[in-house]
Design an enzyme around this catalytic site. Sequence first.
Site, PDB file in Angstrom:
ATOM      1  N   ASP A   1     -27.000  21.503   7.946  1.00  0.00           N
ATOM      2  CA  ASP A   1     -25.915  21.134   7.688  1.00  0.00           C
ATOM      3  C   ASP A   1     -24.957  22.093   7.024  1.00  0.00           C
ATOM      4  OD1 ASP A   1     -27.118  21.104   5.289  1.00  0.00           O
ATOM      5  OD2 ASP A   1     -27.127  19.231   4.498  1.00  0.00           O
TER       6      ASP A   1
ATOM      7  N   GLU B   1     -24.263  10.826   4.671  1.00  0.00           N
ATOM      8  CA  GLU B   1     -23.891   9.990   3.433  1.00  0.00           C
ATOM      9  C   GLU B   1     -24.534   8.182   3.654  1.00  0.00           C
ATOM     10  OE1 GLU B   1     -23.913  11.191   0.624  1.00  0.00           O
ATOM     11  OE2 GLU B   1     -22.227  12.492   0.350  1.00  0.00           O
TER      12      GLU B   1
ATOM     13  N   ASP C   1     -28.497   9.578  -3.309  1.00  0.00           N
ATOM     14  CA  ASP C   1     -27.907   8.403  -2.790  1.00  0.00           C
ATOM     15  C   ASP C   1     -28.674   8.164  -1.477  1.00  0.00           C
ATOM     16  OD1 ASP C   1     -27.064  10.434  -1.047  1.00  0.00           O
ATOM     17  OD2 ASP C   1     -24.754   9.837  -1.574  1.00  0.00           O
TER      18      ASP C   1
ATOM     19  N   HIS D   1     -28.935  10.176   0.893  1.00  0.00           N
ATOM     20  CA  HIS D   1     -28.643  11.038   2.236  1.00  0.00           C
ATOM     21  C   HIS D   1     -29.545  12.097   2.639  1.00  0.00           C
ATOM     22  CE1 HIS D   1     -26.385  14.168  -0.715  1.00  0.00           C
ATOM     23  NE2 HIS D   1     -27.211  14.884   0.102  1.00  0.00           N
TER      24      HIS D   1
END
Length: 261
Positions: A67, A143, A136, A138
């Site tokens: 990423d 996300e 979270d 991810h």
Amino acid sequence: MEVVIVPDAKSGGELIAEAMAQLLRRKPEALLGVATGSTPLPIYQALTAKVRSGAVDTSRARIAQLDEYVGLPAEHPESYRSVLRREVLEPLGIGMDAFMGPDGTAEDVQAACEAYDAALAGAGGVDLQLLGIGTDGHIGFNEPCSSLASRTRIKTLTEQTRVDNARFFDGDISQVPHHVITQGIGTILEARHLVLLATGLGKADAVAATVEGPVAAVCPASALQLHPHATVVVDEGAASKLKLADYFRHTYVNKPEWQGI
Ligand code: GLP
């Protein structure tokens, strides 16, 4: 999904580095998918030690990025390209000619994303993809509520992720980009072997949702349950909310179905 509980981050790093070394001995030109963040650093340190001692040869290895921030120039010290050059390529003695990643500064971001997916496929696909996990849930920068079939594309970061990553920008959240390019979950699932490392209590909820929760876009890492060879390596802190921890602990090598990491 194979779950390995290790005593600490260092042993997790060593275990995964050994799996990477074995892959490189089998396939010297392997395409290694690498992740950023603090968690994988013990993996890179352990692999670097193996390269320096001559236990593994990375001269033909290839590296693929997971990423990238949108809008940070490639030479910005916190662009993931720079981070990977510093933390992975240089220590392992791998040149930028063996590196592939999405262009976070492209004018046409969508085209850059499609080009990166095509480049990964053209390179024969990722052999082993390292993953960390966000608090979270991810993976990469997918996300919560990312499509489980998603391809490489632009995403908007949650406020939580920007807060988590502000430490890399002198603690100044205003410096953390809002947008990123990330391999999609569908893209990630095409790698031949997925290896996720999570360490520390702060990751315990995300790990429990990933391993024992339902497959659900609200926890993107739970998509690993769909992969035929996914390994989740966790230290005691990150394992602390797993109901099946005792089953996983110390027993993995004794299971006949164990595929090895
Ligand atoms: C970032 C990266 C992820 C990484 C996550 C966790 O958001 N895009 O690939 O897994 O941070 O980082 P850390 O390992 O520092 O907790």
